[in-house]
Motif scaffolding. Sequence first.
Motif, short mmCIF file in Angstrom:
data_model
loop_
_atom_site.label_atom_id
_atom_site.label_comp_id
_atom_site.label_asym_id
_atom_site.label_seq_id
_atom_site.Cartn_x
_atom_site.Cartn_y
_atom_site.Cartn_z
N THR A 49 0.16 43.96 99.34
CA THR A 49 1.21 43.12 98.75
C THR A 49 1.95 42.29 99.80
N TRP A 50 1.62 42.51 101.08
CA TRP A 50 2.32 41.82 102.18
C TRP A 50 2.03 40.32 102.15
N ALA A 51 3.04 39.52 102.45
CA ALA A 51 2.80 38.09 102.61
C ALA A 51 3.68 37.57 103.73
N VAL A 52 3.17 36.61 104.48
CA VAL A 52 3.97 35.91 105.49
C VAL A 52 4.37 34.58 104.86
N ASP A 53 5.67 34.42 104.61
CA ASP A 53 6.18 33.19 103.98
C ASP A 53 6.53 32.17 105.05
N VAL A 54 6.00 30.97 104.90
CA VAL A 54 6.29 29.90 105.86
C VAL A 54 7.11 28.84 105.17
N GLY A 55 8.32 28.60 105.69
CA GLY A 55 9.22 27.66 105.00
C GLY A 55 10.21 27.01 105.95
N GLY A 68 -5.87 36.65 103.19
CA GLY A 68 -5.93 35.22 103.49
C GLY A 68 -5.97 34.97 104.99
N LEU A 69 -5.15 35.69 105.75
CA LEU A 69 -5.14 35.52 107.21
C LEU A 69 -6.48 35.94 107.82
N ARG A 70 -7.05 37.02 107.28
CA ARG A 70 -8.33 37.53 107.79
C ARG A 70 -9.49 36.58 107.52
N ALA A 165 -1.55 38.27 114.73
CA ALA A 165 -2.54 39.31 115.03
C ALA A 165 -2.49 40.43 114.00
N TYR A 166 -3.68 40.82 113.51
CA TYR A 166 -3.76 41.89 112.51
C TYR A 166 -4.62 43.06 112.97
N ALA A 167 -5.17 42.96 114.19
CA ALA A 167 -5.98 44.07 114.69
C ALA A 167 -5.74 44.26 116.18
N ILE A 168 -5.88 45.50 116.62
CA ILE A 168 -5.74 45.85 118.04
C ILE A 168 -6.94 46.71 118.42
N ASN A 169 -7.61 46.34 119.49
CA ASN A 169 -8.82 47.05 119.94
C ASN A 169 -9.80 47.25 118.79
#
Length: 352
Positions: A49-55, A68-70, A165-169
């Motif tokens: 359900t997470w979203a990054v809102d750009v405004g 969507g980011l992935r 960033a959505y992943a580490i190692n």
Amino acid sequence: MTDDFTREELQLAARNHGMPLEGLRYDVTPIGMHYLLTHFDIPEADASTWAVDVGGRVVRPASFTIDGLRERPAVRVAVTMECAGNGRALLSPRPLSQPWLLEAVGTAEWTGTPLAPILEEVGLESDAVEVVFTGADHGTQGGVEQDYERSLSIPEAMSDTVLLAYAINGQPLPPQHGFPVRLLVPGWYGMTSVKWLRRITALAERFDGFQMSAYRLRQQEDEPGMPVTRMLPRALMVPPGFPDFFGRTRTVEAGHLDLKGRAWSGYGPVERVELSENAGGTWADATLGTASSAFAWRNWTYDWDATVGEYELVIRATDVAGNVQPLDQPWNHHGLSNNMVQRVPVVVRPRV
Ligand SMILES: Nc1nc2c(c(=O)[nH]1)N[C@H]1C(S)=C(S)[C@@H](COP(=O)(O)O)O[C@H]1N2
Ligand SMILES: [Mo]
């Protein structure tokens, strides 16, 4: 260290761990060993359900889901991150905050999507001067209730090295490192890389939120000071020999020792690492190795012919921009962006 530490410092130190310095032996820091700093609480997060809102001052406000980011172009890059307060517990008087010695650093392979194309898609208004990044974590600091947020100027935000960033190692971010998505600003001290990123807001004026004014170099609390941005050079050593449990002093056996460690800077490659075996009296060059990216630490080695005695080994890095680590630390109010040389007491005993 004889100064009494406070209960509040212990409380922070128990939540926010450093990287044990033997972790310097890895090019890429194993996930649980990377240092950790969270000002407030680790927020609850559901990636579905997470979203990054750009405004704000943008033409087409938009919302980006984690899926969507992935689906966007992905970049995987090794980045050394250090807390701007690393080393502050070595200062005198000691600034009261997270009491780092020298271990607030780590290098991770972060995967994410570049921010610049997202800002191009939403279209920044011509009067936009800054972009604010807001995390989902909330608390009070210095008596001010706030969401954790930091800004970048437009040119800084548009740099092609800045990622969401959505992943580490190679794994999804764990909760403590910003799950499900964080900002990643390579070369800068860690406070800029906002975890649990929820909102990106373009502003027509400079942003002076709490976490912007907190990270400034000041001698007095009330002076304006200079902003803390990129990491100054630092070299650290993999602790040689074996430690004492309580005091952490090192014992090694006489003979040839391959001393090694890592060095980094946010102002370009480290060009020189020097070692002194007499507390900074004379210096000899260490041999520099490679770095796994332009933003990752570089390894160094030094063949030390250790003879029986007690030593204070000192390591010093110089970067391509000419920044050199100081022998003594100029003090500042919150103990930020300090980078005095590391001193490693070592006892060399006869070979048995
Ligand atoms: N939302 C949010 N982002 C944050 C912080 C925070 O408290 N909240 N701490 C910052 C600081 S001061 C540092 S040093 C880095 C630490 O990142 P890490 O915990 O993944 O190592 O995160 C930065 N991003
Ligand atoms: Mo930090």
